[in-house]
Design an enzyme around this catalytic site. Structure first.
Site, mmCIF file in Angstrom:
data_model
loop_
_atom_site.group_PDB
_atom_site.id
_atom_site.type_symbol
_atom_site.label_atom_id
_atom_site.label_comp_id
_atom_site.label_asym_id
_atom_site.label_seq_id
_atom_site.Cartn_x
_atom_site.Cartn_y
_atom_site.Cartn_z
ATOM 1 N N ALA A 1 -6.993 3.047 0.897
ATOM 2 C CA ALA A 1 -6.127 4.428 -0.030
ATOM 3 C C ALA A 1 -5.046 4.855 0.313
ATOM 4 O O ALA A 1 -4.316 4.504 1.656
ATOM 5 C CB ALA A 1 -7.194 5.338 0.146
ATOM 6 N N GLY B 1 -9.602 0.868 1.949
ATOM 7 C CA GLY B 1 -10.074 0.652 -0.061
ATOM 8 C C GLY B 1 -9.693 0.067 -0.204
ATOM 9 O O GLY B 1 -9.940 -0.883 -0.985
ATOM 10 N N GLU C 1 -13.116 -3.135 0.878
ATOM 11 C CA GLU C 1 -13.614 -1.522 0.311
ATOM 12 C C GLU C 1 -14.312 -2.047 -1.297
ATOM 13 O O GLU C 1 -14.851 -2.626 -1.327
ATOM 14 C CB GLU C 1 -14.409 -0.540 0.879
ATOM 15 C CG GLU C 1 -13.738 0.036 2.180
ATOM 16 C CD GLU C 1 -14.318 1.509 2.041
ATOM 17 O OE1 GLU C 1 -12.481 1.982 1.314
ATOM 18 O OE2 GLU C 1 -14.351 1.727 2.677
ATOM 19 N N GLU D 1 -9.475 2.456 9.443
ATOM 20 C CA GLU D 1 -9.529 4.639 9.006
ATOM 21 C C GLU D 1 -9.750 5.274 9.439
ATOM 22 O O GLU D 1 -9.538 6.438 10.178
ATOM 23 C CB GLU D 1 -10.862 5.386 8.059
ATOM 24 C CG GLU D 1 -11.334 4.434 6.693
ATOM 25 C CD GLU D 1 -11.191 2.465 5.957
ATOM 26 O OE1 GLU D 1 -10.944 2.386 7.439
ATOM 27 O OE2 GLU D 1 -10.906 2.768 4.879
HETATM 28 N N1 COA Z 1 -0.570 4.279 1.681
HETATM 29 C C1 COA Z 1 -0.191 4.670 1.332
HETATM 30 N N2 COA Z 1 1.278 3.996 1.701
HETATM 31 C C2 COA Z 1 1.054 2.610 2.328
HETATM 32 C C3 COA Z 1 -0.043 2.587 2.073
HETATM 33 C C4 COA Z 1 -0.941 3.317 2.717
HETATM 34 N N3 COA Z 1 -2.337 2.765 2.736
HETATM 35 N N4 COA Z 1 0.073 1.633 3.078
HETATM 36 C C5 COA Z 1 1.238 1.035 2.803
HETATM 37 N N5 COA Z 1 2.506 1.881 2.288
HETATM 38 C C6 COA Z 1 3.277 2.223 1.935
HETATM 39 C C7 COA Z 1 4.175 2.714 3.051
HETATM 40 O O1 COA Z 1 4.394 4.008 3.425
HETATM 41 C C8 COA Z 1 5.523 2.025 2.874
HETATM 42 O O2 COA Z 1 6.017 2.784 2.229
HETATM 43 P P1 COA Z 1 7.962 3.113 2.519
HETATM 44 O O3 COA Z 1 8.820 2.040 2.106
HETATM 45 O O4 COA Z 1 7.870 4.358 0.985
HETATM 46 O O5 COA Z 1 7.835 3.762 3.585
HETATM 47 C C9 COA Z 1 5.244 0.461 2.133
HETATM 48 O O6 COA Z 1 4.587 1.045 2.266
HETATM 49 C C10 COA Z 1 5.628 -0.284 3.067
HETATM 50 O O7 COA Z 1 4.430 -0.423 4.107
HETATM 51 P P2 COA Z 1 5.414 -0.315 5.945
HETATM 52 O O8 COA Z 1 4.256 -0.198 6.434
HETATM 53 O O9 COA Z 1 6.627 -0.163 6.128
HETATM 54 O O10 COA Z 1 4.556 -2.461 5.958
HETATM 55 P P3 COA Z 1 4.662 -2.918 6.857
HETATM 56 O O11 COA Z 1 4.900 -4.338 6.443
HETATM 57 O O12 COA Z 1 5.572 -2.560 8.169
HETATM 58 O O13 COA Z 1 3.566 -2.651 7.509
HETATM 59 C C11 COA Z 1 0.957 -2.480 6.858
HETATM 60 C C12 COA Z 1 2.395 -2.806 6.529
HETATM 61 C C13 COA Z 1 -0.309 -2.867 5.826
HETATM 62 C C14 COA Z 1 0.549 -2.691 8.630
HETATM 63 C C15 COA Z 1 1.279 -0.649 7.105
HETATM 64 O O14 COA Z 1 1.596 -0.406 5.836
HETATM 65 C C16 COA Z 1 -0.381 -0.330 7.214
HETATM 66 O O15 COA Z 1 -0.737 0.111 8.604
HETATM 67 N N6 COA Z 1 -0.263 0.055 6.601
HETATM 68 C C17 COA Z 1 -1.698 1.206 6.377
HETATM 69 C C18 COA Z 1 -3.032 1.055 6.677
HETATM 70 C C19 COA Z 1 -4.626 1.523 6.621
HETATM 71 O O16 COA Z 1 -4.713 2.950 7.417
HETATM 72 N N7 COA Z 1 -4.629 1.643 5.089
HETATM 73 C C20 COA Z 1 -5.778 2.900 5.546
HETATM 74 C C21 COA Z 1 -6.007 3.839 4.530
HETATM 75 S S1 COA Z 1 -7.443 4.577 4.527
#
Ligand code: COA
Length: 261
Positions: free
Chosen positions: A67, A112, A115, A135
């Site tokens: 999400a 999400g 999910e 989460e």
């Molecule tokens: N919500 C909003 N934005 C998200 C996102 C999310 N769940 N997951 C990734 N993004 C965005 C990042 O903020 C970034 O945006 P920006 O370029 O404007 O800063 C872009 O997507 C790329 O992500 P980034 O974190 O730079 O990539 P990465 O390769 O370094 O890391 C992940 C990848 C998946 C490990 C990392 O993005 C992450 O941990 N995301 C969140 C996962 C999460 O907790 N999901 C559950 C939410 S309830």
């Protein structure tokens, strides 16, 4: 409804491909994306030309990275509850669609995203996939069915291990614990997903839909109710032209041609 965050197309075989299309945000599910997915699931369900669904993410990095955390960060408790209920209902509509669906998990499937994948009939992952429910690392609880579908798929112990650590697992581990049905090289992912759908779509469509309904009923309500639904589904399938065609084709040593009636 026109779409800005997803892509929707239906091929000549009747397979709808729904692609979450925010690759610069790793296909994170914001409100508009969820509304578009809701519309796409309704379309796939109601369009008789659609016989199966492949759900995937744009690019080669992410299926869906969760999400949208920007939205989660500012929700009031009442808003958060409503967001969860709405998301649950959208994924339940996908899960209960009487047509088979495959999540083609082409990278991160987190929160999400996992999910969403779990609401599909089956999951096929690319070798680079990473799946998890992070989460708790954000101080929140999965809100789109993760606490319910993960234990149903992999058992209580494995589910709690993932849910409480928040750590993702790789594709090989997901295959080992039954969270995904197959792992394939990224370039083959969509074709392998379609290939499984073709197999299910070659069978009697009513029988496929009723089988899915009986499995769901039993898992959710217990074996007595599940057996009751199974017997009713079995009875209903005996009323179809497809039953006549399927049994006759076997006896005549030919391939059946199901009409879906
Ligand atoms: N919500 C909003 N934005 C998200 C996102 C999310 N769940 N997951 C990734 N993004 C965005 C990042 O903020 C970034 O945006 P920006 O370029 O404007 O800063 C872009 O997507 C790329 O992500 P980034 O974190 O730079 O990539 P990465 O390769 O370094 O890391 C992940 C990848 C998946 C490990 C990392 O993005 C992450 O941990 N995301 C969140 C996962 C999460 O907790 N999901 C559950 C939410 S309830």
């Amino acid at each position: 409804m026109s779409y800005s965050h997803i892509l929707f197309d239906v091929d000549a075989e009747g397979i709808a491909r729904i692609t979450v299309n925010r690759p610069d945000k790793l296909n994170a599910l914001n409100r508009e994306t969820m509304s578009e997915l809701a519309d796409a699931f309704t379309r796939a369900q109601s369009d008789a030309a659609v016989r199966g669904v492949v759900l995937t993410g744009a690019g080669e990095t992410a299926f869906v990275a969760g999400a949208d955390i920007n939205e989660l960060a500012v929700l009031s408790p009442i808003e958060a509850q409503a967001l969860s209920q709405r998301g649950q209902a959208i994924l339940r509509a996908l899960e209960c669609m009487p047509k088979p669906s495959v999540a083609a998990v082409n990278g991160f499937a987190l929160g999400g995203g996992l999910e969403l994948a779990m609401a599909c009939t089956i999951r096929i992952a690319s070798e680079n996939a990473k799946l998890g429910q992070p989460e708790v690392k954000l101080g929140i609880v999965p809100g789109y069915g993760g606490t319910q579908r993960l234990p149903r798929l992999v058992g209580r112990g494995r589910a709690l291990e993932m849910l409480l650590s928040g750590d993702p697992i790789d594709a090989a581990e997901a295959l080992r614990i039954g969270l995904v049905n197959a792992v394939v090289p990224q370039p083959e992912l969509l074709e392998r997903s379609r290939a499984w759908l073709r197999k299910a779509m070659a069978n009697g469509p009513r029988a496929v839909a009723l089988t899915m309904e009986a499995v769901d009923a039993g898992l959710n309500a217990g074996i007595e109710e599940g057996l009751r639904v199974e017997a009713m589904a079995f009875g209903l399938s005996a009323s179809t032209e497809d039953r006549r065609e399927g049994t006759r084709a076997f006896l005549e040593k030919r391939k059946p041609a199901f009409a879906g009636r």
